[in-house]
Write an enzyme that holds these catalytic residues in place. Structure first.
Site, PDB file in Angstrom:
ATOM      1  CG  HIS A 161      -1.972  -1.261   1.414  1.00 44.24           C
ATOM      2  ND1 HIS A 161      -2.838  -1.379   0.039  1.00 44.24           N
ATOM      3  CD2 HIS A 161      -2.339  -2.032   2.259  1.00 44.24           C
ATOM      4  CE1 HIS A 161      -3.692  -2.362   0.362  1.00 44.24           C
ATOM      5  NE2 HIS A 161      -3.747  -2.499   1.901  1.00 44.24           N
ATOM      6  CG  HIS A 199      -6.788  -4.679   1.994  1.00 51.31           C
ATOM      7  ND1 HIS A 199      -6.447  -6.168   2.790  1.00 51.31           N
ATOM      8  CD2 HIS A 199      -8.295  -4.659   2.268  1.00 51.31           C
ATOM      9  CE1 HIS A 199      -7.665  -6.235   3.280  1.00 51.31           C
ATOM     10  NE2 HIS A 199      -8.153  -5.411   3.529  1.00 51.31           N
TER      11      HIS A 199
END
Length: 344
Positions: A161, A199
């Protein structure tokens, strides 16, 4: 297959995170790595080695120098402002129509400038842990460049991320991106990064979005309903030279293996067509049916099948640990994937 890990990666030990508008116990905790280590040892999977030391140069190939300086200096800046809290959370961000070209002098402004969420606290040992995590990935990449056919970088904290100049989603340095760039700099003409975390790997996508030499693929929960929300849609294909080299496979909540595996097959077919010299796998275990923050339905035995399918690509493959928060099952699921790959 060798595993790379440093005990220093345990030093980042958050107690809390902000999630769903509440202060909750942290989920990206040191025991995640310990569970994987314990399982690797229990099944005698292979040698576990310490990462090598690297200068900041390969990290700075991916991340902005002012951002890395902020991470390394953060705790000094925090304490110099008289802060006594052992965890620091950002709470304000330079979103639409606010300026991003001037970095604030005050520590809360800096925190917001270099982050994108409030769920990723920083503590006194965060920099030590995240640098060793990056060196873990770099060691795996160096081993691949030296001729290894596979390696497992047990990175913790995770990385996918993290963007060029801001952190979030428990991630500070983008380990997969740093490894992919190192491989490019050491002989690989093309690298595929396949992100199988629940994710979306928003940071990795953004870093390579305009490049044709690194293909990025991600199977993940639909960002319309799941973190990180603002990247990961199927129409994000890359720009400029990178057009068509970015592939997203967003899937709905409740996705079982039968559906997830079709996306895996599509991604593998795209990798085969791309013909990379090496594969980097962002290995997230949070697609597991019992993961506390995720909504897919993969079972423990199905992780073996992921490893088997990736092995069929016949590529030198570096596995880099990302998410997975069902701590008691994490080691089993992770080692199942690696075992499926190794036994193919």
């Amino acid at each position: 297959m060798k595993t790379i890990f440093s005990p220093d990666q345990m030093l980042h030990a958050p107690q809390f995170e902000v999630s769903d508008g509440k202060l909750e116990p942290a989920k990206e905790i040191p025991s995640r790595a310990q569970m994987v280590l314990d399982r690797l040892k229990a099944v005698q999977f292979g040698e576990i080695i310490e990462p090598r030391s690297f200068s900041l140069d390969p990290i700075l190939k991916i991340h902005a120098s002012d951002y890395i300086e902020f991470l390394s200096d953060f705790w000094r800046l925090w304490t110099e402002e008289g802060r006594t809290e052992q965890e620091a959370f950002p709470f304000v961000w330079p979103v639409r129509q606010l300026r991003t070209d001037i970095v604030p002098d005050q520590i809360d402004g800096k925190l917001g400038h270099y982050s994108f969420d409030a769920g990723t606290p920083m503590g006194p040992h965060t920099w030590t842990a995240v640098r060793r995590s990056a060196e873990t990935a770099l060691t795996g990449a160096a081993m691949m460049a030296e001729g290894a056919r596979s390696a497992f970088a047990l990175c913790r904290p995770p990385g996918h991320h993290a963007h060029k100049s801001f952190f979030g989603g428990y991630c500070f340095i983008n380990n997969a991106a740093v490894a992919a760039q190192y491989l490019r700099d050491h002989g690989a003409k093309r690298v595929s990064v396949f992100d199988v975390d629940y994710h979306h790997g928003n940071g990795t996508q953004a870093i390579f979005y305009d490049r044709a030499d690194v293909q990025f693929l991600s199977i993940h929960a639909d960002p319309k309903v799941e973190f990180p929300y603002y990247l990961g849609h199927a129409d994000e294909k890359g720009v400029g030279e990178g057009e068509e080299f970015n592939l997203n496979y967003p899937l709905p909540h409740g996705t079982p293996w039968e559906v997830w595996s079709r996306a895996l097959e599509e991604g593998c077919a795209s990798i085969e067509a791309y013909k990379p010299d090496v594969l980097v796998v962002s290995l997230g275990m949070d697609t597991f049916e019992k993961d506390p923050i995720s909504q897919f339905k993969l079972k423990s035995e199905e992780f073996n099948l992921i490893g088997e399918r990736l092995a069929k690509l016949g590529l030198p493959t570096l596995f880099i640990m990302e998410g997975g928060y069902a701590v008691e099952d994490l080691g089993v699921n992770c080692v199942n994937t690696l075992t499926g790959f190794r036994q193919r």
